[in-house]
Write a protein that holds these residues in place. Structure first.
Motif, short mmCIF file in Angstrom:
data_model
loop_
_atom_site.label_atom_id
_atom_site.label_comp_id
_atom_site.label_asym_id
_atom_site.label_seq_id
_atom_site.Cartn_x
_atom_site.Cartn_y
_atom_site.Cartn_z
N THR A 270 0.64 -1.46 0.07
CA THR A 270 -0.58 -0.26 -0.13
C THR A 270 0.68 1.40 0.39
N PRO A 271 2.12 1.51 0.93
CA PRO A 271 3.42 2.32 0.90
C PRO A 271 3.15 3.20 -0.80
N LEU A 272 4.18 1.54 -1.41
CA LEU A 272 4.33 1.87 -2.64
C LEU A 272 3.58 1.85 -3.68
N VAL A 273 2.42 1.71 -3.56
CA VAL A 273 0.96 2.26 -4.31
C VAL A 273 1.10 3.77 -4.54
N GLY B 77 -10.97 6.46 0.53
CA GLY B 77 -11.02 7.67 0.60
C GLY B 77 -9.41 8.51 -0.32
N LEU B 78 -8.36 7.92 0.01
CA LEU B 78 -7.32 8.06 0.16
C LEU B 78 -6.51 8.01 -1.90
N ARG C 277 -2.75 13.02 -0.88
CA ARG C 277 -1.20 13.55 -1.16
C ARG C 277 -1.17 14.24 0.51
N ASP C 278 -2.33 14.28 1.11
CA ASP C 278 -2.16 14.59 3.25
C ASP C 278 -0.77 13.99 3.33
N PHE C 279 -0.64 12.46 2.55
CA PHE C 279 0.54 11.26 2.85
C PHE C 279 1.35 11.54 2.66
N PHE C 280 2.04 12.76 1.96
CA PHE C 280 2.56 12.76 1.22
C PHE C 280 4.24 12.90 2.19
#
Length: 165
Positions: A25-28, A64-65, A87-90
């Motif tokens: 998931t983080p790689l996606v 919702g990401l 985008r806030d996960f950046f």
């Protein structure tokens, strides 16, 4: 094997790991930040099984990401686009990148660097206090109970001791 759900734990880290707690998931999300939008390109770049990718993208859309946007009608095909939440996960990825650069980079140096468009220089993530802008470290920062911590748990002696002033 069924995994434990952390979705209702009184901890934002646990809840985030419940959503993102596998290595794909983080790689996606990383690939989405690199500008990838199409299923086949995600699959090709990551070397991920199609069914696994479909599961991860579905979860990211459901949570919702990301959102699906049709770019073709016959047959229907979609772009997968980051939402504001995505985008806030950046910042999370940038912090992981900084840690990996410090502790895991090989002799040649970091494999990817970040260019900050506003100042025109390369930079890295830093965790700073939103109030005073000073660095926050494990040595100078401590967790305290927030307003969303369940009152019934906050009364437990072990919880009181963990979050004591």
């Amino acid at each position: 094997m069924r995994r434990t759900s952390f979705a209702n734990w009184p901890c934002s880290i646990a809840r985030t790991m419940d959503l993102l707690g596998d290595w794909w998931t983080p790689l996606v999300l990383r690939e989405a930040f690199y500008g990838i939008k199409r299923f086949d390109v995600f699959q090709e770049e990551l070397g991920i099984a199609r069914n696994t990718l479909a599961d991860r993208l579905r979860r990211l859309v459901d949570e919702g990401l990301m959102e699906k946007r049709a770019y073709q009608q016959e047959p229907v095909r979609y772009d997968y686009v980051l939402t504001d939440m995505g985008r806030d996960f950046f910042g999370v990825l940038a912090a992981m990148n900084r840690w990996g650069d410090r502790w895991l980079a090989e002799e040649a140096g970091p494999p990817v660097v970040f260019h900050h468009d506003r100042c025109g220089r390369e930079g890295h993530a830093e965790v700073v206090c939103s109030a005073c802008k000073e660095p926050m470290t494990a040595e100078n920062t401590r967790p305290r109970l927030g307003p969303g911590y369940p009152p019934r748990l906050a009364e437990r002696p072990d919880i009181k001791a963990r979050f004591a002033d």
